[in-house]
Design an enzyme around this catalytic site. Structure first.
Site, PDB file in Angstrom:
ATOM      1  N   GLU A   1      -3.844   2.872  -7.116  1.00 40.07           N
ATOM      2  CA  GLU A   1      -4.142   4.013  -6.512  1.00 40.07           C
ATOM      3  C   GLU A   1      -3.231   4.871  -6.674  1.00 40.07           C
ATOM      4  OE1 GLU A   1      -4.513   2.354  -2.343  1.00 40.07           O
ATOM      5  OE2 GLU A   1      -6.465   2.237  -2.313  1.00 40.07           O
TER       6      GLU A   1
ATOM      7  N   HIS B   1       1.071  -1.046   0.058  1.00 42.95           N
ATOM      8  CA  HIS B   1      -0.095   0.024  -0.027  1.00 42.95           C
ATOM      9  C   HIS B   1       0.928   1.342  -0.011  1.00 42.95           C
ATOM     10  CE1 HIS B   1      -2.677   3.184   1.331  1.00 42.95           C
ATOM     11  NE2 HIS B   1      -3.790   2.449   0.927  1.00 42.95           N
TER      12      HIS B   1
HETATM   13  O1  LIG Z   1      -5.731   4.057   0.527  1.00 42.82           O
HETATM   14  C1  LIG Z   1      -6.971   3.685   0.091  1.00 42.82           C
HETATM   15  C2  LIG Z   1      -7.391   2.451   0.331  1.00 42.82           C
HETATM   16  O2  LIG Z   1      -6.253   1.438   0.541  1.00 42.82           O
HETATM   17  C3  LIG Z   1      -7.750   4.774  -0.310  1.00 42.82           C
HETATM   18  O3  LIG Z   1      -8.059   5.540   0.680  1.00 42.82           O
HETATM   19  P1  LIG Z   1      -9.565   6.329   0.693  1.00 42.82           P
HETATM   20  O4  LIG Z   1     -10.535   5.421   0.365  1.00 42.82           O
HETATM   21  O5  LIG Z   1      -9.628   7.024   2.300  1.00 42.82           O
HETATM   22  O6  LIG Z   1      -9.108   7.627  -0.486  1.00 42.82           O
END
Ligand SMILES: O=C(CO)COP(=O)(O)O
Length: 230
Positions: A144, A96
């Site tokens: 992400e 992550h």
């Molecule tokens: O890091 C995330 C999921 O692992 C995304 O975070 P948010 O949904 O708070 O933007």
């Protein structure tokens, strides 16, 4: 070994006040209830301190937020994959952006997870990184963009090209891996857009963990994921 069904709603609990204790258990049970009602795969990803209790309390997949590719032994302050297997978790969130790893570390964790029959959901910050991770053959990956995490500005609306480029590049390398996206996903519409752009679901944190009514957010997202995923 069971396999993840699609579509997937993965909830990263992170380390919010609601990520621990009674509140964390309530959210996990709400996720289980919605998963059973809608037939959508809902994964909960609580902090390490909560894993055993939540594994014992719900039937839906529970993932750890990280793991280390070690066996049992003289390791201080690490979280061996084998220990997670014994706790009964289903999988591991890897790399992550808030726990960034080197490629060799990601490979070692994915291989250790495979050895013990655990699934892996590996995060990537860009389409190119996602393609590299797809070559390692995790069960799933999530693209992400770090700059959108926690902002409430959904990647599926603000940067749709990140998703479409990821799907295209990943599918050139790996036809099987489940592709998710996350960062700012906050509404059912954000989920619908993410699936319309080619993903099999989303990875969500603050929209659920900070919600007044987490169960309603989970339900709204699961319902639209079920309807949108073909
Ligand atoms: O890091 C995330 C999921 O692992 C995304 O975070 P948010 O949904 O708070 O933007």
């Amino acid at each position: 070994m069971k396999h993840l069904k699609v579509p997937v709603l993965a909830i990263n609990f992170k380390a919010y006040p609601t990520s621990f204790g009674v509140k964390a258990l309530e959210i996990a049970k709400a996720a289980e209830k919605v998963a059973q009602e809608y037939g959508v795969e809902v994964i909960v990803i609580p902090p390490a301190t909560e894993l055993r209790k939540i594994v014992e309390s719900v039937s839906i997949p529970v993932y750890a937020q990280h793991a280390d590719p070690y066996e049992y032994g003289a390791y201080t302050g690490w979280l061996p994959v084998v220990a997670l297997k014994d706790i009964g978790v289903r999988g591991i969130l890897v790399n992550h952006s808030e726990h960034r790893l080197r490629l060799d570390e990601i490979v070692a964790i994915v291989e250790a997870a495979k050895k013990y029959g655990l699934e892996t959901l590996v995060c990537a910050d860009t389409p190119i990184a996602a393609a590299a991770i797809a070559a390692i053959k995790p069960v799933a990956l999530a693209v992400e963009p770090p700059e959108l995490i926690g902002t409430g500005i959904a990647v599926s609306k603000a940067k749709p090209e990140v998703i479409t480029n990821t799907v295209q590049r990943v599918r050139e390398v790996n036809k099987e891996v489940i592709i998710l996206t996350g960062a700012g996903i906050s509404t059912a519409e954000d989920v619908e857009a993410a699936i319309r752009l080619g993903t099999a679901g989303v990875l969500v944190a603050s929209a659920i963990m900070k919600a007044q009514n987490p169960e309603k957010v989970i339900k709204d997202m699961a319902a639209v994921a079920k309807a949108a995923y073909k």
